[in-house]
Design an enzyme around this catalytic site. Sequence first.
Site, short mmCIF file in Angstrom:
data_model
loop_
_atom_site.label_atom_id
_atom_site.label_comp_id
_atom_site.label_asym_id
_atom_site.label_seq_id
_atom_site.Cartn_x
_atom_site.Cartn_y
_atom_site.Cartn_z
N ASP A 168 1.01 -1.37 0.03
CA ASP A 168 -0.01 -0.01 -0.05
C ASP A 168 0.78 1.38 0.08
O ASP A 168 1.54 1.52 0.99
CB ASP A 168 -0.85 -0.04 1.08
N GLY A 188 1.51 5.09 -0.15
CA GLY A 188 0.90 6.41 0.54
C GLY A 188 1.74 7.61 -0.11
O GLY A 188 2.85 7.22 -0.71
N ASN A 189 1.33 8.65 0.12
CA ASN A 189 2.33 9.81 -0.53
C ASN A 189 3.37 10.00 0.43
O ASN A 189 4.70 10.32 -0.12
CB ASN A 189 1.48 11.04 -0.40
N THR A 190 3.57 9.61 1.53
CA THR A 190 4.68 9.62 2.58
C THR A 190 5.59 8.23 2.77
O THR A 190 6.59 8.16 2.90
CB THR A 190 4.36 10.34 3.88
N GLY A 227 -9.96 6.58 -4.20
CA GLY A 227 -8.55 6.31 -4.02
C GLY A 227 -8.28 4.84 -3.68
O GLY A 227 -9.27 4.19 -2.94
N ASP A 282 -6.50 3.27 -1.67
CA ASP A 282 -6.30 3.00 -0.24
C ASP A 282 -7.49 3.00 0.38
O ASP A 282 -7.78 2.31 1.24
CB ASP A 282 -5.13 3.96 0.25
N ASP A 292 -8.37 7.50 8.00
CA ASP A 292 -6.97 7.16 7.42
C ASP A 292 -6.19 8.49 7.73
O ASP A 292 -6.15 9.35 6.86
CB ASP A 292 -7.01 6.73 6.16
N THR A 335 6.59 26.23 23.84
CA THR A 335 6.29 26.40 22.39
C THR A 335 5.94 24.80 22.20
O THR A 335 4.87 24.72 21.13
CB THR A 335 7.59 26.88 21.54
#
Length: 263
Positions: free
Chosen positions: A6, A8-10, A107, A109, A129, A185
């Site tokens: 699978d 994905g973009n990353t 998609g 996915d 997701d 921060t």
Amino acid sequence: MFLAIDAGNTEMIYGVMDEERILFSSRLSTDRRKTADEYAVLFRDLLHIHHVSTEDIEGGIISSVVPPLKQNLQDAVFSITGKKCMIVGPGLKNGLRIRLDDPAELGADQVAAAVAARHQVQMPAVIFDVGTATTVSVLAENGDYLGGMIIPGPVLSLDALCRSSSLLPQISLDSEPARLIGTNTEDCMKSGVLYGNAAMVDGLIDRITGEIGKTPAVVMTGDTASAVAGLCRHSILVDPMLMLKGLRIIYLKNRKGSRKHTV
């Protein structure tokens, strides 16, 4: 045994499974620049590490939201196993009735996740997701795919915040914030991103429940699913292997079409 990938973009999930279980899985960085040969070396080495012979692989299946990668991944698997992988998309049986304006837009996915959820939880259901983009899929009481949403994911939101604000540091979202109201921060950023996404998820579940008229089961998967789900007020099933489970079901539905090829 067969392979499932699978992409994905990353990140991509690479796994080996049989009809009953996932034998092993690995998370890899998605790299559009890698050639088929480079992916082949990587996939072969992972098989070797987990003591799986390429001769024992009967076939494979790929879902990808990165179109240029599909052919490279398919070629990579073919070069080490001699098998041509199925590609999730039009022409491959998945058992879903997709009620979108254009079903082809869904998609691969999301198809895999929906197929897995239908076998795992009672309908209706909502699937989150949580990746580069957070996709929301809504399944009706009869299992039909009704539609969903696409939202910037926690990591993408954090990256955009850091790029646009020169004084804000890069931080990790691997763990939950110490408290809701941050006192420095880093804690403020982590709390804002994770609690903000958790509140969004809770709010969307409430609104989806109102629209479909019944409380859905909720499943979450993806890179930061555990961190977000742990802060939500609704009951959520977190399943990191949801995509691979869906790919296994789709592969077995189409198994008769898989053929052995000689290199």
